[in-house]
Scaffold this motif. Sequence first.
Motif, PDB file in Angstrom:
ATOM      1  N   ASN A 174       0.856  -1.200  -0.093  1.00 10.26           N
ATOM      2  CA  ASN A 174      -0.058  -0.113  -0.013  1.00 10.26           C
ATOM      3  C   ASN A 174       0.529   1.389  -0.348  1.00 10.26           C
ATOM      4  O   ASN A 174       1.974   1.087   1.127  1.00 10.26           O
ATOM      5  CB  ASN A 174      -1.008   0.084   0.899  1.00 10.26           C
ATOM      6  N   ALA A 175       0.664   2.411  -0.629  1.00 13.85           N
ATOM      7  CA  ALA A 175       2.159   2.829  -0.984  1.00 13.85           C
ATOM      8  C   ALA A 175       0.591   4.235  -1.595  1.00 13.85           C
ATOM      9  O   ALA A 175      -0.500   4.367  -2.444  1.00 13.85           O
ATOM     10  CB  ALA A 175       2.608   2.769  -2.619  1.00 13.85           C
ATOM     11  N   VAL A 176       1.210   5.780  -1.170  1.00 13.44           N
ATOM     12  CA  VAL A 176       0.670   6.482  -1.008  1.00 13.44           C
ATOM     13  C   VAL A 176       1.708   7.314  -1.759  1.00 13.44           C
ATOM     14  O   VAL A 176       2.196   7.796  -1.526  1.00 13.44           O
ATOM     15  CB  VAL A 176      -0.382   6.688  -0.210  1.00 13.44           C
ATOM     16  N   VAL A 177       1.176   9.147  -2.343  1.00 11.50           N
ATOM     17  CA  VAL A 177       2.161  10.453  -2.530  1.00 11.50           C
ATOM     18  C   VAL A 177       0.969  11.462  -2.245  1.00 11.50           C
ATOM     19  O   VAL A 177      -0.046  11.650  -2.542  1.00 11.50           O
ATOM     20  CB  VAL A 177       2.003  10.526  -4.188  1.00 11.50           C
ATOM     21  N   LEU A 178       2.225  12.153  -1.250  1.00  8.85           N
ATOM     22  CA  LEU A 178       1.337  13.034  -0.917  1.00  8.85           C
ATOM     23  C   LEU A 178       0.990  14.224  -1.421  1.00  8.85           C
ATOM     24  O   LEU A 178       2.441  15.202  -2.677  1.00  8.85           O
ATOM     25  CB  LEU A 178       2.349  13.655  -0.013  1.00  8.85           C
ATOM     26  N   VAL A 179       0.227  14.989  -1.287  1.00 12.39           N
ATOM     27  CA  VAL A 179      -0.549  15.612  -2.539  1.00 12.39           C
ATOM     28  C   VAL A 179      -1.239  16.651  -1.316  1.00 12.39           C
ATOM     29  O   VAL A 179      -0.999  16.342  -0.176  1.00 12.39           O
ATOM     30  CB  VAL A 179      -1.961  15.432  -2.862  1.00 12.39           C
ATOM     31  N   GLU A 180      -1.489  17.985  -1.768  1.00 11.88           N
ATOM     32  CA  GLU A 180      -2.443  19.211  -1.030  1.00 11.88           C
ATOM     33  C   GLU A 180      -4.096  19.238  -1.370  1.00 11.88           C
ATOM     34  O   GLU A 180      -4.192  18.021  -2.093  1.00 11.88           O
ATOM     35  CB  GLU A 180      -2.073  20.495  -1.526  1.00 11.88           C
ATOM     36  N   LYS A 181      -4.417  20.095  -0.777  1.00 12.99           N
ATOM     37  CA  LYS A 181      -5.686  19.816  -0.721  1.00 12.99           C
ATOM     38  C   LYS A 181      -6.172  19.568  -1.953  1.00 12.99           C
ATOM     39  O   LYS A 181      -6.916  19.417  -2.969  1.00 12.99           O
ATOM     40  CB  LYS A 181      -6.753  20.509  -0.173  1.00 12.99           C
ATOM     41  N   GLN A 182      -5.682  20.318  -3.250  1.00 12.51           N
ATOM     42  CA  GLN A 182      -6.283  20.616  -4.545  1.00 12.51           C
ATOM     43  C   GLN A 182      -5.612  19.780  -5.579  1.00 12.51           C
ATOM     44  O   GLN A 182      -6.304  19.258  -6.698  1.00 12.51           O
ATOM     45  CB  GLN A 182      -6.031  22.316  -5.373  1.00 12.51           C
ATOM     46  N   GLY A 183      -5.305  18.955  -4.672  1.00 14.60           N
ATOM     47  CA  GLY A 183      -4.511  17.482  -5.823  1.00 14.60           C
ATOM     48  C   GLY A 183      -3.174  17.815  -6.137  1.00 14.60           C
ATOM     49  O   GLY A 183      -3.051  16.785  -6.651  1.00 14.60           O
ATOM     50  N   GLN A 184      -2.338  18.939  -6.030  1.00 16.63           N
ATOM     51  CA  GLN A 184      -0.718  19.010  -6.524  1.00 16.63           C
ATOM     52  C   GLN A 184      -0.341  18.412  -5.468  1.00 16.63           C
ATOM     53  O   GLN A 184      -0.452  18.566  -4.701  1.00 16.63           O
ATOM     54  CB  GLN A 184      -0.983  20.201  -6.646  1.00 16.63           C
ATOM     55  N   PRO A 185       0.974  18.064  -6.044  1.00 11.91           N
ATOM     56  CA  PRO A 185       1.702  16.383  -5.344  1.00 11.91           C
ATOM     57  C   PRO A 185       2.921  17.441  -4.568  1.00 11.91           C
ATOM     58  O   PRO A 185       3.069  18.651  -5.507  1.00 11.91           O
ATOM     59  CB  PRO A 185       2.534  15.907  -6.712  1.00 11.91           C
ATOM     60  N   ILE A 186       2.789  17.007  -3.511  1.00 11.60           N
ATOM     61  CA  ILE A 186       4.032  18.062  -2.937  1.00 11.60           C
ATOM     62  C   ILE A 186       5.458  17.795  -3.449  1.00 11.60           C
ATOM     63  O   ILE A 186       6.096  19.337  -2.968  1.00 11.60           O
ATOM     64  CB  ILE A 186       3.781  17.710  -1.291  1.00 11.60           C
ATOM     65  N   GLY A 187       5.619  16.532  -3.108  1.00 16.91           N
ATOM     66  CA  GLY A 187       7.029  15.942  -3.505  1.00 16.91           C
ATOM     67  C   GLY A 187       7.294  16.199  -5.074  1.00 16.91           C
ATOM     68  O   GLY A 187       6.458  16.889  -5.936  1.00 16.91           O
ATOM     69  N   THR A 188       8.150  15.724  -6.018  1.00 19.46           N
ATOM     70  CA  THR A 188       8.614  16.470  -6.842  1.00 19.46           C
ATOM     71  C   THR A 188       9.350  15.056  -7.734  1.00 19.46           C
ATOM     72  O   THR A 188       9.359  15.092  -9.292  1.00 19.46           O
ATOM     73  CB  THR A 188       9.914  16.905  -7.133  1.00 19.46           C
ATOM     74  N   ARG A 189       9.120  14.153  -6.716  1.00 19.32           N
ATOM     75  CA  ARG A 189       9.305  12.308  -7.799  1.00 19.32           C
ATOM     76  C   ARG A 189       8.527  11.088  -7.346  1.00 19.32           C
ATOM     77  O   ARG A 189       8.069  11.592  -6.067  1.00 19.32           O
ATOM     78  CB  ARG A 189      10.983  12.136  -7.229  1.00 19.32           C
ATOM     79  N   VAL A 190       8.919  10.802  -7.552  1.00 18.33           N
ATOM     80  CA  VAL A 190       7.666   9.499  -7.422  1.00 18.33           C
ATOM     81  C   VAL A 190       8.620   7.720  -7.443  1.00 18.33           C
ATOM     82  O   VAL A 190       8.478   7.465  -8.568  1.00 18.33           O
ATOM     83  CB  VAL A 190       6.309   9.414  -8.674  1.00 18.33           C
ATOM     84  N   PHE A 191       8.299   7.265  -6.999  1.00 16.93           N
ATOM     85  CA  PHE A 191       9.028   6.048  -6.905  1.00 16.93           C
ATOM     86  C   PHE A 191       7.788   5.273  -7.734  1.00 16.93           C
ATOM     87  O   PHE A 191       6.988   4.634  -6.674  1.00 16.93           O
ATOM     88  CB  PHE A 191       9.543   5.914  -5.671  1.00 16.93           C
ATOM     89  N   GLY A 192       8.167   4.265  -7.186  1.00 16.10           N
ATOM     90  CA  GLY A 192       7.593   2.894  -8.433  1.00 16.10           C
ATOM     91  C   GLY A 192       6.483   2.939  -9.754  1.00 16.10           C
ATOM     92  O   GLY A 192       6.181   3.817  -9.834  1.00 16.10           O
ATOM     93  N   PRO A 193       6.284   2.174  -9.811  1.00 17.07           N
ATOM     94  CA  PRO A 193       5.212   1.527 -10.867  1.00 17.07           C
ATOM     95  C   PRO A 193       3.374   2.029 -10.043  1.00 17.07           C
ATOM     96  O   PRO A 193       3.227   2.371  -8.848  1.00 17.07           O
ATOM     97  CB  PRO A 193       5.003   0.292 -10.462  1.00 17.07           C
ATOM     98  N   VAL A 194       3.139   3.507 -11.102  1.00 14.63           N
ATOM     99  CA  VAL A 194       1.694   3.970 -10.894  1.00 14.63           C
ATOM    100  C   VAL A 194       0.784   3.339 -11.386  1.00 14.63           C
ATOM    101  O   VAL A 194       1.014   2.647 -12.361  1.00 14.63           O
ATOM    102  CB  VAL A 194       1.633   5.171 -10.763  1.00 14.63           C
ATOM    103  N   PRO A 195      -0.497   3.277 -11.375  1.00 14.30           N
ATOM    104  CA  PRO A 195      -1.690   2.729 -12.588  1.00 14.30           C
ATOM    105  C   PRO A 195      -2.712   3.712 -13.036  1.00 14.30           C
ATOM    106  O   PRO A 195      -2.106   4.822 -12.826  1.00 14.30           O
ATOM    107  CB  PRO A 195      -2.784   1.869 -11.213  1.00 14.30           C
ATOM    108  N   HIS A 196      -2.536   3.095 -14.258  1.00 14.42           N
ATOM    109  CA  HIS A 196      -2.939   4.455 -14.953  1.00 14.42           C
ATOM    110  C   HIS A 196      -4.919   4.525 -14.583  1.00 14.42           C
ATOM    111  O   HIS A 196      -5.645   5.786 -15.763  1.00 14.42           O
ATOM    112  CB  HIS A 196      -2.888   4.082 -16.509  1.00 14.42           C
ATOM    113  N   GLU A 197      -5.482   4.174 -13.902  1.00 13.03           N
ATOM    114  CA  GLU A 197      -6.433   4.771 -13.461  1.00 13.03           C
ATOM    115  C   GLU A 197      -6.289   6.360 -12.543  1.00 13.03           C
ATOM    116  O   GLU A 197      -7.445   6.810 -12.417  1.00 13.03           O
ATOM    117  CB  GLU A 197      -6.767   3.863 -11.858  1.00 13.03           C
TER     118      GLU A 197
END
Lengths: 166, 168
Positions: free
Chosen positions: A126-149
């Motif tokens: 189970n993995a999560v990417v932190l975002v702001e309330k609007q939906g913009q990610p806080i970080g600048t990189r994402v590791f590992g595979p993500v689904p196209h959902e």
Amino acid sequence: MAVTFASRCSRVGRSLMGGLGNNLSNLRSTSSEITCSSFLSQQQRTFIQMRTVLKVVDNSGAKKVMCIQALKGKKGARLGDTIIASVKEAMPNGKVKKGKVVYGVVVRAAMQRGRCDGSEVKFDDNAVVLVEKQGQPIGTRVFGPVPHELRQKKHVKILTLAEHIA
Amino acid sequence: MRLEKCWFCSSTVYPGHGIQFVRNDAKIFHFCRSKCHKNFKMKRNPRKVKWTKAYRRLHGKDMTQDSTFEFERKRNRPERYDRNLAENTLKAIKKIDKIRSDRASDHIKNRLKTGKVQRQKEARKQLELGIHLVKAPLALAQDSSLCLPKIKVNVSQAQTEENQPMED
């Protein structure tokens, strides 16, 4: 005399029992191991709900977050949903600190999610990417595979940052 | 839509079936049914599991090299739709499939041929040795048409006279 005899008996008895117990426990442990492994292999994966600890896969500074609320969904969050989480473990110099309440988008879930062609996808953790309330990610990189959902959920920015889209 | 191959048993996964497992190193495993999925979770090696195609190919039970396999390689370039091309491809698929399955069954038949010949030889030998369990030697002697062509029955006149009173 009787006491020493009794103690000796008990010691012998205990060692015997210990031996037997060892054998029994070995047998039981191996059988329970087998049953445990078979039990584990049929582990039922469920939703991400309150108190679920998730891994953070961006470079926002947090390492582990605990879900405190799944927005949308009575039973919990699934792949692609947003959650409210509390940071439990963080890197010393990071944008987010421990104890902060953040929003996150679930990018990997161990529970299978149905796709529109009828197949099902599941990830390893189970993995999560932190975002702001609007939906913009806080970080600048994402590791590992993500689904196209995520594309359907309009998290395009995360998809562009991802290194592999499953 | 794409027809995948099950990672464990190598059968085709049609749309609507199976589970896709994505590992954290971004390797995707397709499974055709929960049997294969559970075997994978048990960390079984498909090359050691008898009923998988991987085992059969590895141990020479099934055909491994054939020109018909070239047609089925994975192509990642999308083709522009052309009605003629699609029609020809569909016809070709049918024909290639038939040829491939014929060749595969021939391969298996050839593989099993030596065993069949051996078994027939052994059966013939056993019949020769044990013909007395099937038919009485007397009957064989009297009626030579019941004999097997290779059997030599040497029965002297004195022996038949001895056996007759016993039967009566």
